[in-house]
Design an enzyme around this catalytic site. Structure first.
Site, PDB file in Angstrom:
ATOM      1  N   LYS A 190      35.241  32.008  44.514  1.00  0.00           N
ATOM      2  CA  LYS A 190      36.337  32.869  44.085  1.00  0.00           C
ATOM      3  C   LYS A 190      35.790  34.272  43.857  1.00  0.00           C
ATOM      4  O   LYS A 190      34.879  34.476  43.066  1.00  0.00           O
ATOM      5  CB  LYS A 190      36.947  32.327  42.808  1.00  0.00           C
ATOM      6  CG  LYS A 190      38.014  33.226  42.246  1.00  0.00           C
ATOM      7  CD  LYS A 190      38.733  32.542  41.125  1.00  0.00           C
ATOM      8  CE  LYS A 190      39.768  33.470  40.545  1.00  0.00           C
ATOM      9  NZ  LYS A 190      40.472  32.825  39.434  1.00  0.00           N
ATOM     10  N   ARG A 247      48.523  38.624  38.064  1.00  0.00           N
ATOM     11  CA  ARG A 247      48.275  39.020  36.671  1.00  0.00           C
ATOM     12  C   ARG A 247      49.532  39.599  36.044  1.00  0.00           C
ATOM     13  O   ARG A 247      49.784  39.401  34.858  1.00  0.00           O
ATOM     14  CB  ARG A 247      47.080  39.971  36.598  1.00  0.00           C
ATOM     15  CG  ARG A 247      45.779  39.233  36.946  1.00  0.00           C
ATOM     16  CD  ARG A 247      44.548  40.132  36.930  1.00  0.00           C
ATOM     17  NE  ARG A 247      43.393  39.416  37.490  1.00  0.00           N
ATOM     18  CZ  ARG A 247      42.263  39.991  37.848  1.00  0.00           C
ATOM     19  NH1 ARG A 247      42.104  41.304  37.699  1.00  0.00           N
ATOM     20  NH2 ARG A 247      41.272  39.266  38.328  1.00  0.00           N
ATOM     21  N   LYS A 300      36.492  41.217  36.193  1.00  0.00           N
ATOM     22  CA  LYS A 300      35.928  39.865  36.128  1.00  0.00           C
ATOM     23  C   LYS A 300      34.652  39.741  36.960  1.00  0.00           C
ATOM     24  O   LYS A 300      34.284  38.646  37.375  1.00  0.00           O
ATOM     25  CB  LYS A 300      36.999  38.849  36.562  1.00  0.00           C
ATOM     26  CG  LYS A 300      38.261  38.901  35.691  1.00  0.00           C
ATOM     27  CD  LYS A 300      39.190  37.717  35.955  1.00  0.00           C
ATOM     28  CE  LYS A 300      40.425  37.790  35.058  1.00  0.00           C
ATOM     29  NZ  LYS A 300      41.315  36.621  35.243  1.00  0.00           N
ATOM     30  N   GLU A 327      27.491  28.365  45.523  1.00  0.00           N
ATOM     31  CA  GLU A 327      28.541  27.981  44.563  1.00  0.00           C
ATOM     32  C   GLU A 327      29.190  26.658  44.985  1.00  0.00           C
ATOM     33  O   GLU A 327      29.423  25.775  44.161  1.00  0.00           O
ATOM     34  CB  GLU A 327      29.623  29.074  44.492  1.00  0.00           C
ATOM     35  CG  GLU A 327      29.161  30.401  43.916  1.00  0.00           C
ATOM     36  CD  GLU A 327      29.108  30.405  42.388  1.00  0.00           C
ATOM     37  OE1 GLU A 327      29.384  29.352  41.770  1.00  0.00           O
ATOM     38  OE2 GLU A 327      28.781  31.466  41.826  1.00  0.00           O
ATOM     39  N   LYS A 379      38.973  31.720  47.754  1.00  0.00           N
ATOM     40  CA  LYS A 379      40.035  32.569  47.226  1.00  0.00           C
ATOM     41  C   LYS A 379      39.551  33.993  47.055  1.00  0.00           C
ATOM     42  O   LYS A 379      38.476  34.162  46.471  1.00  0.00           O
ATOM     43  CB  LYS A 379      40.456  31.978  45.886  1.00  0.00           C
ATOM     44  CG  LYS A 379      41.467  32.762  45.116  1.00  0.00           C
ATOM     45  CD  LYS A 379      41.745  32.031  43.848  1.00  0.00           C
ATOM     46  CE  LYS A 379      42.746  32.828  43.042  1.00  0.00           C
ATOM     47  NZ  LYS A 379      43.007  32.203  41.775  1.00  0.00           N
ATOM     48  N   SER A 411      48.392  36.143  45.503  1.00  0.00           N
ATOM     49  CA  SER A 411      49.576  36.970  45.239  1.00  0.00           C
ATOM     50  C   SER A 411      49.561  38.275  46.016  1.00  0.00           C
ATOM     51  O   SER A 411      50.587  38.681  46.578  1.00  0.00           O
ATOM     52  CB  SER A 411      49.681  37.233  43.743  1.00  0.00           C
ATOM     53  OG  SER A 411      48.495  37.840  43.252  1.00  0.00           O
ATOM     54  N   TYR A 437      52.553  30.989  47.937  1.00  0.00           N
ATOM     55  CA  TYR A 437      53.849  31.216  47.289  1.00  0.00           C
ATOM     56  C   TYR A 437      54.982  31.023  48.296  1.00  0.00           C
ATOM     57  O   TYR A 437      56.140  30.900  47.909  1.00  0.00           O
ATOM     58  CB  TYR A 437      53.907  32.628  46.704  1.00  0.00           C
ATOM     59  CG  TYR A 437      52.893  32.838  45.585  1.00  0.00           C
ATOM     60  CD1 TYR A 437      53.206  32.488  44.275  1.00  0.00           C
ATOM     61  CD2 TYR A 437      51.626  33.353  45.844  1.00  0.00           C
ATOM     62  CE1 TYR A 437      52.285  32.660  43.250  1.00  0.00           C
ATOM     63  CE2 TYR A 437      50.696  33.528  44.824  1.00  0.00           C
ATOM     64  CZ  TYR A 437      51.028  33.175  43.540  1.00  0.00           C
ATOM     65  OH  TYR A 437      50.117  33.334  42.530  1.00  0.00           O
TER      66      TYR A 437
END
Ligand code: PBG
Length: 307
Positions: free
Chosen positions: A177, A187, A200, A216, A231, A257, A296
């Site tokens: 990610k 968000r 982040k 990872e 992602k 998004s 979505y």
């Protein structure tokens, strides 16, 4: 001659749920997506099931008054997400329920971990994630999806689930990610964008890296992940293809998004054919090797595919 197939059964419907009528309705920066109360959620899930979509992923927008520095609400067994899981399991049992395990919807600072000053406390966060995952599994979640990118979280969640008797609850790890600009509308949707302090980048990945993504994924598989996710999606198809080729495990991608909002905005302006673009991007995920795509636009795509 066609090498790649796309069907509703490859899609996971991504939904934003809310605990109040004050915040339900359209998300301005994510055209076509609304925050759903539990009745509306059940309606969407039923529609998804009828179209052959096998699973639904839940992301909560909670009352800002319930947020605090330690994400206390993430451990409330009667909170919005456990309630939503129980409703879905009662009313639409044929749909698989995937829930995020992360603290960001519940912290007042918008980060995925608890903090000491400006530093995310990895190990104290693991304890909360593990307890939160057990609460979600108790409520009936089929798949828990740690999305926080703390080190060691998959092992901690697996051990806690097993100890609580949830040995059949699966783990979908957000393994690779990236610290991405594509999460903006999400968000907004869960109400963290104005609160988020800093970024982040200390726990999400550098968009410049690809070997690190392999590390990872390898760590998460070794710790017990059943499926891995990349992602964002479209700008990271090279990562999807490499993960599938190197590990040959169930590989998911998240059309996030910002990706969805870009397509919707261009389509609303008449600059692109939005329906064709949606199916084209979803086909591209499949061509890159993804077994499933969170989007979505799952219901819209499924309707297009069914003609
Ligand atoms: C974090 C989380 C994020 C998304 C889902 N869970 C990203 C973030 O805020 O860093 C993004 C989903 C999207 O953009 O659609 N736990």
């Amino acid at each position: 001659m066609r090498e790649t197939t796309l069907s509703p059964s490859d899609l996971v419907l991504t939904t934003i749920i809310t605990d109040s009528t004050a915040s339900d309705g359209p998300v301005e920066s994510l055209p076509g997506v609304s925050r759903l109360g539990l009745d509306a959620l059940v309606e969407q899930a039923s529609e998804a099931a009828a179209l052959g979509i096998p699973a639904i992923a839940l992301f909560p927008h909670i009352d800002p008054k319930l947020k605090d520095a330690d994400a206390t609400e993430a451990l409330n067994p009667d909170g919005l997400v456990p309630q939503a899981i129980r409703r879905l399991k009662r009313d639409v049992p044929e749909v698989g329920v995937i829930v995020d395990v992360a603290l960001d919807p519940f912290t007042d600072h918008g980060h995925d971990g608890v903090m000491d000053g400006d530093v995310i406390e990895n190990d104290r966060t693991l304890d909360l994630l593990a307890k939160g995952a057990v609460i979600l599994a108790d409520a009936g979640a089929d798949i828990v999806a740690p999305s926080d990118m703390m080190d060691g979280r998959i092992g901690a969640v697996r051990a806690a689930l097993d100890e609580a008797g949830h040995d059949r609850t699966m783990i979908l790890s957000y393994a690779a990610k990236y610290a991405s600009s594509f999460y903006g509308p999400y968000r907004d949707a869960i109400g963290t964008s104005s609160a988020l302090r800093g970024d982040k980048r200390t726990y999400q990945m550098d968009p410049a890296n690809t070997d690190e993504a392999m590390h990872e994924v390898a760590m998460d598989l070794a710790e017990g992940a059943d499926m891995v996710m990349i992602k964002p999606g479209l700008p990271y198809l090279d990562i999807c293809a490499r993960v599938k080729a190197e590990f040959a495990v169930p590989t998911f991608a998240f059309q996030v998004s910002g990706e969805y909002a870009m397509m919707q905005a261009a389509s609303a302006n008449g600059w692109v054919d939005g329906d064709r673009m949606l199916l084209e991007t979803l086909t591209a995920f499949r061509r890159a090797g993804c077994d499933a795509v969170l989007t979505y636009g799952a219901i819209r795509a499924a309707k297009l595919l069914r003609g």
